[in-house]
Design a protein around this motif. Sequence first.
Motif, PDB file in Angstrom:
ATOM      1  N   LEU A   1     -42.257  12.212 -27.277  1.00 34.30           N
ATOM      2  CA  LEU A   1     -41.446  13.286 -26.709  1.00 34.30           C
ATOM      3  C   LEU A   1     -42.394  14.369 -26.190  1.00 34.30           C
ATOM      4  N   PRO A   2     -43.015  14.129 -25.031  1.00 30.95           N
ATOM      5  CA  PRO A   2     -44.060  15.034 -24.522  1.00 30.95           C
ATOM      6  C   PRO A   2     -43.505  16.271 -23.816  1.00 30.95           C
ATOM      7  N   TRP A   3     -42.786  17.078 -24.553  1.00 32.52           N
ATOM      8  CA  TRP A   3     -42.157  18.277 -24.017  1.00 32.52           C
ATOM      9  C   TRP A   3     -42.309  19.426 -25.006  1.00 32.52           C
TER      10      TRP A   3
ATOM     11  N   ARG B   1     -27.035  13.337 -42.619  1.00 28.91           N
ATOM     12  CA  ARG B   1     -27.626  12.141 -42.016  1.00 28.91           C
ATOM     13  C   ARG B   1     -26.973  10.867 -42.529  1.00 28.91           C
ATOM     14  N   ALA B   2     -26.407  10.921 -43.741  1.00 29.48           N
ATOM     15  CA  ALA B   2     -25.726   9.740 -44.275  1.00 29.48           C
ATOM     16  C   ALA B   2     -24.448   9.437 -43.513  1.00 29.48           C
ATOM     17  N   ALA B   3     -23.903  10.433 -42.813  1.00 33.42           N
ATOM     18  CA  ALA B   3     -22.663  10.230 -42.060  1.00 33.42           C
ATOM     19  C   ALA B   3     -22.912   9.717 -40.657  1.00 33.42           C
ATOM     20  N   LEU B   4     -24.180   9.656 -40.233  1.00 29.63           N
ATOM     21  CA  LEU B   4     -24.484   9.164 -38.895  1.00 29.63           C
ATOM     22  C   LEU B   4     -24.313   7.652 -38.842  1.00 29.63           C
ATOM     23  N   PRO B   5     -23.965   7.120 -37.682  1.00 36.69           N
ATOM     24  CA  PRO B   5     -23.904   5.664 -37.542  1.00 36.69           C
ATOM     25  C   PRO B   5     -25.267   5.056 -37.892  1.00 36.69           C
ATOM     26  N   PRO B   6     -25.295   3.921 -38.596  1.00 34.02           N
ATOM     27  CA  PRO B   6     -26.571   3.321 -39.004  1.00 34.02           C
ATOM     28  C   PRO B   6     -27.516   3.042 -37.841  1.00 34.02           C
ATOM     29  N   SER B   7     -26.962   2.769 -36.677  1.00 35.60           N
ATOM     30  CA  SER B   7     -27.785   2.417 -35.523  1.00 35.60           C
ATOM     31  C   SER B   7     -27.930   3.576 -34.540  1.00 35.60           C
ATOM     32  N   VAL B   8     -27.715   4.800 -35.005  1.00 39.15           N
ATOM     33  CA  VAL B   8     -27.753   5.948 -34.107  1.00 39.15           C
ATOM     34  C   VAL B   8     -29.078   5.990 -33.349  1.00 39.15           C
ATOM     35  N   ALA B   9     -29.003   6.299 -32.063  1.00 41.37           N
ATOM     36  CA  ALA B   9     -30.179   6.384 -31.196  1.00 41.37           C
ATOM     37  C   ALA B   9     -30.288   7.812 -30.676  1.00 41.37           C
ATOM     38  N   MET B  10     -31.295   8.525 -31.140  1.00 39.84           N
ATOM     39  CA  MET B  10     -31.484   9.906 -30.713  1.00 39.84           C
ATOM     40  C   MET B  10     -32.952  10.268 -30.817  1.00 39.84           C
ATOM     41  N   GLN B  11     -33.304  11.348 -30.161  1.00 34.45           N
ATOM     42  CA  GLN B  11     -34.606  11.967 -30.299  1.00 34.45           C
ATOM     43  C   GLN B  11     -34.380  13.402 -30.736  1.00 34.45           C
ATOM     44  N   ALA B  12     -35.255  13.922 -31.560  1.00 34.12           N
ATOM     45  CA  ALA B  12     -35.097  15.284 -32.052  1.00 34.12           C
ATOM     46  C   ALA B  12     -36.386  16.067 -31.850  1.00 34.12           C
ATOM     47  N   PHE B  13     -36.247  17.311 -31.438  1.00 32.64           N
ATOM     48  CA  PHE B  13     -37.386  18.219 -31.428  1.00 32.64           C
ATOM     49  C   PHE B  13     -37.757  18.561 -32.873  1.00 32.64           C
ATOM     50  N   THR B  14     -38.981  18.970 -33.081  1.00 36.61           N
ATOM     51  CA  THR B  14     -39.469  19.405 -34.384  1.00 36.61           C
ATOM     52  C   THR B  14     -40.196  20.736 -34.192  1.00 36.61           C
ATOM     53  N   PRO B  15     -40.609  21.396 -35.280  1.00 35.85           N
ATOM     54  CA  PRO B  15     -41.401  22.625 -35.113  1.00 35.85           C
ATOM     55  C   PRO B  15     -42.656  22.419 -34.269  1.00 35.85           C
ATOM     56  N   ALA B  16     -43.191  21.201 -34.242  1.00 45.00           N
ATOM     57  CA  ALA B  16     -44.381  20.933 -33.433  1.00 45.00           C
ATOM     58  C   ALA B  16     -44.103  21.044 -31.942  1.00 45.00           C
ATOM     59  N   HIS B  17     -42.832  20.970 -31.538  1.00 48.06           N
ATOM     60  CA  HIS B  17     -42.480  21.077 -30.125  1.00 48.06           C
ATOM     61  C   HIS B  17     -42.278  22.528 -29.680  1.00 48.06           C
ATOM     62  N   LEU B  18     -42.351  23.474 -30.594  1.00 47.53           N
ATOM     63  CA  LEU B  18     -42.219  24.877 -30.221  1.00 47.53           C
ATOM     64  C   LEU B  18     -43.540  25.384 -29.658  1.00 47.53           C
ATOM     65  N   GLN B  19     -43.453  26.331 -28.752  1.00 49.87           N
ATOM     66  CA  GLN B  19     -44.641  26.879 -28.099  1.00 49.87           C
ATOM     67  C   GLN B  19     -45.238  27.975 -28.967  1.00 49.87           C
ATOM     68  N   SER B  20     -46.417  27.739 -29.508  1.00 54.30           N
ATOM     69  CA  SER B  20     -47.031  28.714 -30.411  1.00 54.30           C
ATOM     70  C   SER B  20     -47.871  29.747 -29.664  1.00 54.30           C
ATOM     71  N   MET B  21     -48.546  29.326 -28.594  1.00 56.23           N
ATOM     72  CA  MET B  21     -49.391  30.240 -27.819  1.00 56.23           C
ATOM     73  C   MET B  21     -48.608  30.719 -26.599  1.00 56.23           C
ATOM     74  N   LEU B  22     -48.065  31.937 -26.693  1.00 62.79           N
ATOM     75  CA  LEU B  22     -47.182  32.428 -25.644  1.00 62.79           C
ATOM     76  C   LEU B  22     -47.908  32.629 -24.326  1.00 62.79           C
ATOM     77  N   ASP B  23     -49.187  32.992 -24.385  1.00 64.58           N
ATOM     78  CA  ASP B  23     -49.907  33.281 -23.142  1.00 64.58           C
ATOM     79  C   ASP B  23     -50.264  32.023 -22.363  1.00 64.58           C
ATOM     80  N   GLU B  24     -49.959  30.859 -22.925  1.00 67.67           N
ATOM     81  CA  GLU B  24     -50.194  29.619 -22.194  1.00 67.67           C
ATOM     82  C   GLU B  24     -49.088  29.324 -21.179  1.00 67.67           C
TER      83      GLU B  24
END
Length: 253
Positions: free
Chosen positions: A198-200, A104-127
């Motif tokens: 990031l509502p996905w 992360r120290a090598a990224l441009p200081p003003s980098v603009a991105m969005q990242a998925f996290t473990p919270a974005h994984l689908q935990s309930m498969l039957d949904e």
Amino acid sequence: MAESILLTAARVSTFDGDKLLTGASGFFFLRNERLFFVTSRHVVIDAPTKHFPNRLEIELHTDAVNLTQASALSVWLYVDGKSMWRQGQDAGGEIDVAAIELDRAALPPSVAMQAFTPAHLQSMLDEVEVGSALLVVGYPLGFHDVIYHLPVVRHAVIASSFGVRFQGQGYFLTDARTHRGTSGAAVVMRAPGTDPALPWKLLGVHSSRLDMNTRDLTLDESLGLNCAWYADILLTLTADVPAPATAQPQQLT
């Protein structure tokens, strides 16, 4: 400002030294403040096609307002003879997903991105039902908005029972029109009422098209089906990783 889902994706190019080899898709995944770039494993190594790159370039936005500003982050795939990506396998064999930790120290200081996290994984498969609407966010044939450096999306639906390993492999099927260059793209489902930024839900990682060897090339159309590896493999691949590869940003023109 572009939709947040478009800023999760990045176009990646593979190199052997300075020689450009291929282009593909990928996305960012953040876990415990550690940032990873995720793509298909065959993007970083593929023995059957003799594809052996030693370096990636990942395109990054450097201004959240002016999206015409971008730079290329160069990431070595090997350091001191050791591969810097993580891949996995299970009872069905190798999984076509690779995760590379970024410094992360090598990224441009003003980098603009969005990242998925473990919270974005689908935990309930039957949904998630067969036929559910999805998007595949990537760079088919390298096609993208060359001014604003944004990916495109393709509509898809879940074409096999979600949560069931299709033919014993760690993937499910999608019905979508895809092309070379889409390998490594995030397969996502809209999830209103979850993360407002990031509502996905991140369901899978697009790998390849699936077809029948017995198909008559004249009479029969392609199946139009694709393999998407279940995204929960990322919990394994990002749990314990070595120090990140050295990466240097380069300004794009």
